[in-house]
Scaffold this motif. Structure first.
Motif, PDB file in Angstrom:
ATOM      1  N   LEU A 193       0.788  -1.291  -0.106  1.00  0.00           N
ATOM      2  CA  LEU A 193      -0.017  -0.199   0.080  1.00  0.00           C
ATOM      3  C   LEU A 193       0.774   1.077  -0.167  1.00  0.00           C
ATOM      4  N   LEU A 194       0.876   2.095  -1.138  1.00  0.00           N
ATOM      5  CA  LEU A 194       1.655   3.012  -1.228  1.00  0.00           C
ATOM      6  C   LEU A 194       1.312   4.435  -1.209  1.00  0.00           C
ATOM      7  N   SER A 195       1.744   5.205  -0.342  1.00  0.00           N
ATOM      8  CA  SER A 195       1.091   6.817  -0.301  1.00  0.00           C
ATOM      9  C   SER A 195       1.682   7.648  -1.300  1.00  0.00           C
ATOM     10  N   ALA A 196       1.093   8.866  -1.360  1.00  0.00           N
ATOM     11  CA  ALA A 196       1.684   9.491  -2.262  1.00  0.00           C
ATOM     12  C   ALA A 196       2.743  10.477  -1.600  1.00  0.00           C
ATOM     13  N   GLN A 197       2.705  10.499  -0.037  1.00  0.00           N
ATOM     14  CA  GLN A 197       3.561  11.003   0.677  1.00  0.00           C
ATOM     15  C   GLN A 197       4.951  10.643   0.716  1.00  0.00           C
ATOM     16  N   LYS A 198       5.913  11.550   0.591  1.00  0.00           N
ATOM     17  CA  LYS A 198       7.241  11.060   0.687  1.00  0.00           C
ATOM     18  C   LYS A 198       7.504  10.651   1.891  1.00  0.00           C
ATOM     19  N   SER A 199       8.505   9.697   1.934  1.00  0.00           N
ATOM     20  CA  SER A 199       8.846   8.953   3.257  1.00  0.00           C
ATOM     21  C   SER A 199      10.153   9.866   3.628  1.00  0.00           C
ATOM     22  N   LYS A 200      10.723   9.492   4.827  1.00  0.00           N
ATOM     23  CA  LYS A 200      11.803  10.344   5.274  1.00  0.00           C
ATOM     24  C   LYS A 200      13.121   9.552   4.809  1.00  0.00           C
ATOM     25  N   SER A 201      13.064   8.351   4.111  1.00  0.00           N
ATOM     26  CA  SER A 201      13.960   7.728   3.487  1.00  0.00           C
ATOM     27  C   SER A 201      14.822   8.165   2.452  1.00  0.00           C
ATOM     28  N   ASN A 202      16.165   8.099   2.106  1.00  0.00           N
ATOM     29  CA  ASN A 202      16.954   8.664   1.209  1.00  0.00           C
ATOM     30  C   ASN A 202      16.814   7.505   0.135  1.00  0.00           C
ATOM     31  N   ASP A 203      16.681   6.341   0.410  1.00  0.00           N
ATOM     32  CA  ASP A 203      16.766   4.998  -0.466  1.00  0.00           C
ATOM     33  C   ASP A 203      15.621   5.454  -1.670  1.00  0.00           C
ATOM     34  N   GLU A 205      14.107   3.414  -3.448  1.00  0.00           N
ATOM     35  CA  GLU A 205      12.941   2.421  -3.330  1.00  0.00           C
ATOM     36  C   GLU A 205      11.958   2.450  -2.455  1.00  0.00           C
ATOM     37  N   GLN A 206      12.603   3.421  -1.258  1.00  0.00           N
ATOM     38  CA  GLN A 206      11.535   3.579  -0.344  1.00  0.00           C
ATOM     39  C   GLN A 206      11.147   5.044  -0.281  1.00  0.00           C
ATOM     40  N   ALA A 207      11.026   5.751  -1.575  1.00  0.00           N
ATOM     41  CA  ALA A 207      10.545   7.109  -1.579  1.00  0.00           C
ATOM     42  C   ALA A 207       9.378   7.532  -0.907  1.00  0.00           C
ATOM     43  N   GLN A 208       8.477   6.719  -0.890  1.00  0.00           N
ATOM     44  CA  GLN A 208       6.965   6.829  -0.450  1.00  0.00           C
ATOM     45  C   GLN A 208       6.611   6.214   0.700  1.00  0.00           C
ATOM     46  N   PHE A 209       5.722   6.761   1.797  1.00  0.00           N
ATOM     47  CA  PHE A 209       5.433   5.867   2.918  1.00  0.00           C
ATOM     48  C   PHE A 209       4.597   4.937   2.405  1.00  0.00           C
ATOM     49  N   ALA A 210       4.890   3.736   2.897  1.00  0.00           N
ATOM     50  CA  ALA A 210       4.171   2.513   2.399  1.00  0.00           C
ATOM     51  C   ALA A 210       4.362   1.528   3.621  1.00  0.00           C
ATOM     52  N   ALA A 211       3.670   0.594   3.326  1.00  0.00           N
ATOM     53  CA  ALA A 211       3.344  -0.654   4.247  1.00  0.00           C
ATOM     54  C   ALA A 211       2.954  -1.938   3.334  1.00  0.00           C
ATOM     55  N   SER A 212       2.734  -2.989   3.703  1.00  0.00           N
ATOM     56  CA  SER A 212       2.296  -4.153   3.074  1.00  0.00           C
ATOM     57  C   SER A 212       1.612  -5.117   3.970  1.00  0.00           C
ATOM     58  N   TRP A 259      -3.397   9.099   1.948  1.00  0.00           N
ATOM     59  CA  TRP A 259      -3.055   9.606   0.668  1.00  0.00           C
ATOM     60  C   TRP A 259      -2.772   8.352   0.013  1.00  0.00           C
ATOM     61  N   LEU A 260      -3.609   7.284  -0.259  1.00  0.00           N
ATOM     62  CA  LEU A 260      -3.053   6.072  -1.005  1.00  0.00           C
ATOM     63  C   LEU A 260      -3.077   6.298  -2.388  1.00  0.00           C
ATOM     64  N   SER A 261      -1.926   6.035  -3.028  1.00  0.00           N
ATOM     65  CA  SER A 261      -1.942   6.279  -4.622  1.00  0.00           C
ATOM     66  C   SER A 261      -1.720   4.907  -5.199  1.00  0.00           C
ATOM     67  N   ALA A 262      -1.133   3.996  -4.662  1.00  0.00           N
ATOM     68  CA  ALA A 262      -0.956   2.698  -5.564  1.00  0.00           C
ATOM     69  C   ALA A 262      -1.046   1.408  -4.733  1.00  0.00           C
ATOM     70  N   LEU A 263      -1.345   0.462  -5.452  1.00  0.00           N
ATOM     71  CA  LEU A 263      -1.393  -0.946  -4.986  1.00  0.00           C
ATOM     72  C   LEU A 263      -0.442  -1.665  -5.694  1.00  0.00           C
ATOM     73  N   PRO A 274       8.229   2.282   7.834  1.00  0.00           N
ATOM     74  CA  PRO A 274       7.245   1.927   8.779  1.00  0.00           C
ATOM     75  C   PRO A 274       7.237   0.438   9.212  1.00  0.00           C
ATOM     76  N   MET A 275       7.607  -0.303   7.989  1.00  0.00           N
ATOM     77  CA  MET A 275       7.493  -1.693   8.504  1.00  0.00           C
ATOM     78  C   MET A 275       8.831  -2.288   9.089  1.00  0.00           C
ATOM     79  N   ARG A 276       9.776  -1.510   8.977  1.00  0.00           N
ATOM     80  CA  ARG A 276      11.266  -2.048   9.290  1.00  0.00           C
ATOM     81  C   ARG A 276      11.666  -1.721  10.643  1.00  0.00           C
ATOM     82  N   GLU A 277      11.396  -0.222  10.972  1.00  0.00           N
ATOM     83  CA  GLU A 277      11.577   0.289  11.993  1.00  0.00           C
ATOM     84  C   GLU A 277      10.662   0.861  13.172  1.00  0.00           C
ATOM     85  N   ASP A 278       9.539   0.917  12.789  1.00  0.00           N
ATOM     86  CA  ASP A 278       8.895   1.432  13.550  1.00  0.00           C
ATOM     87  C   ASP A 278       7.791   0.536  14.467  1.00  0.00           C
TER      88      ASP A 278
END
Ligand SMILES: Nc1nc2c(c(=O)[nH]1)N[C@H]1C(S)=C(S)[C@@H](COP(=O)(O)O)O[C@H]1N2
Ligand SMILES: [Mo]
Length: 436
Positions: A193-203, A205-212, A259-263, A274-278
């Motif tokens: 589940l990918l958000s249109a919101q940018k994540s804090k990561s520099n990577d 691949e992890q540019a968007q706030f996401a979960a699965s 702000w879900l923009s992609a599945l 959010p999956m790995r650290e939080d």
């Protein structure tokens, strides 16, 4: 499972941060209503590349409803099961989503996995993160398109097709049975589940706030996952994820991507921050070393990364209950008739509400008692009072028979007149026949 409240030490704090926007209502207020009014729904925003300021989450600077699209794709999967999605993603506008799919409703409790974090500090070093009280939770009527229906329409095969529709309505929506009762091919797949919101990561691949979540959860006939655009029959507001957010009943708030923009269907789970650290509690294995030394060591660096990677991301909520009245530190119970009103909420698990709640009073627990110590030394003659359930989900039992809503409970507790200080303990269960 257990909530304990001690009196005499801490103030109830109401958290309010503007940037990013993080707010918690007063817990006494929260349980006045079974359905949480929109203005009492907490706000939780992770730090982003662009910090989510009040301004941004009020105007949804990540996109407007008119130009919003939801992209559905598959990556590295077999096209016998995911159709043409890996070659040609489907793109749906919000208008299409609203027109082509029926508006479905589910009453579901949104709870941040950090709810009640501050209570841990009673017996342990203060955990990292916002020191939430017990009110980062809300019981809301969510409205939107069924996630299962959207994926089926996009060409994904039904992992539960081998069950008749009568059998389907009896399938238990737990993690274990969702997987074991699904077709083999679906068991190893995940829905990102990918958000249109940018994540804090520099990577990149992890540019968007996401979960699965597991694909078998997303497509379970009794899990009631939604792509939501309404809450409590009002249009979703930008701060709660408009134009579109994921609703994943029975799962921690962090998977309810705003702000879900992609599945995206994939053979591996999301590795997003959010999956790995939080929401992972870093604690030493018992007897290994002191909690304080461990906490210092786990602040940063390789040790932290290794310890985080050892823990699976938290997905499902477990049955639990919390006391919202009397408030933390309340001076005296209102005991006109020798009884005190105690109330709170209880959250169920895997679609079964927590309908059994018991409350006990520990008289004169001692001044310095901390939670863990008190629980280890509970008096033998503790008397558990069965609480009355005030409100329980009456919604759609005919539809699925499962409920993702909280229950509100209440008990009139007898208080011996010679008691000068006390602790109140509540415990709950989702099993109808259980005892404290
Ligand atoms: N895009 C995005 N989605 C998000 C978050 C976020 O920071 N960004 N926070 C998550 C967390 S941790 C929680 S608890 C819920 C909170 O939802 P709310 O702000 O509507 O209460 O949203 C989840 N979805
Ligand atoms: Mo959260």
């Amino acid at each position: 499972m257990l909530h304990i409240r001690l009196f005499g030490s801490k103030q109830l704090t109401l958290t309010f941060n503007l940037q990013p926007l993080n707010t918690e209502p007063l817990s006494g207020k929260l349980t006045d209503a079974y359905i949480t009014p929109n203005q009492l729904v907490f706000n939780r925003n992770h730090e982003s590349a662009l910090p989510a300021s009040v301004e941004q989450v009020t105007t949804s600077s990540w996109g407007s409803a008119e130009s919003w699209t939801l992209t559905v794709s598959a990556y590295g999967t077999d096209n016998r099961h995911t159709g043409s999605l890996s070659g040609s993603p489907r793109v749906l506008s919000l208008e299409q989503l609203q027109r082509q799919f029926a508006l479905s409703h589910v009453v579901a409790t949104l709870e941040c996995a950090g709810n009640r974090r501050s209570e841990l500090a009673d017996s342990h070093p203060e955990p990292e993160g916002i020191q939430w009280g017990n009110a980062v939770i809300a019981n809301v009527i969510w409205g939107g398109a069924s996630l299962r229906a959207v994926l089926l329409a996009a060409g994904v095969a039904d992992p539960f097709a081998h069950h008749t529709s009568e059998q389907q309505s009896a399938l238990e929506p737990s993690e274990q049975s969702s997987s074991s009762q699904a077709a083999e091919w679906a068991r190893s797949l995940h829905l990102h589940l990918l958000s249109a919101q940018k994540s804090k990561s520099n990577d990149a691949e992890q540019a968007q706030f996401a979960a699965s979540i597991p694909l078998t959860t997303a497509m379970h006939p009794n899990q009631s996952c939604l792509l939501a655009y309404e809450y409590n029959h009002h249009p979703l507001t930008p701060r709660h994820g408009a134009p579109l957010r994921a609703v994943v009943p029975g799962h921690v708030g962090a998977r309810w991507v705003k702000w879900l923009s992609a599945l995206k269907i994939s053979s591996s789970p999301s590795d997003s921050p959010p999956m790995r650290e939080d929401y992972k509690l870093l604690t030493p294995r018992t007897g290994q070393e002191g909690e304080k030394e461990y906490a210092d060591k786990a602040q940063d660096g390789d040790f932290r990364t290794r310890e985080l990677d050892k823990k699976q991301p938290i997905q499902r909520l477990e049955a639990s209950c919390a006391i919202t009245q009397p408030a933390h530190d309340a001076e005296l119970l209102d005991q006109a008739d020798g009884k005190a009103a105690v109330k709170g909420y209880a959250v169920g698990q895997d679609g079964s509400p927590a309908t059994n709640v018991w409350v006990a009073l520990v008289a004169d627990p001692g001044k310095d008692t901390e939670t863990d110590g008190l629980l280890r030394n509970l008096p033998d003659d503790l008397h558990w009072h069965h609480a009355s359930i005030l409100h329980q989900d009456a919604a759609d039992p005919s539809q699925t028979g499962w409920s993702w809503a909280w229950t509100l409970w209440h008990v009139q507790m007898p208080v011996p007149s010679d008691v000068t200080s006390y602790a109140i303990i509540a415990r709950c269960s989702k099993y109808p026949q259980s005892t404290p």
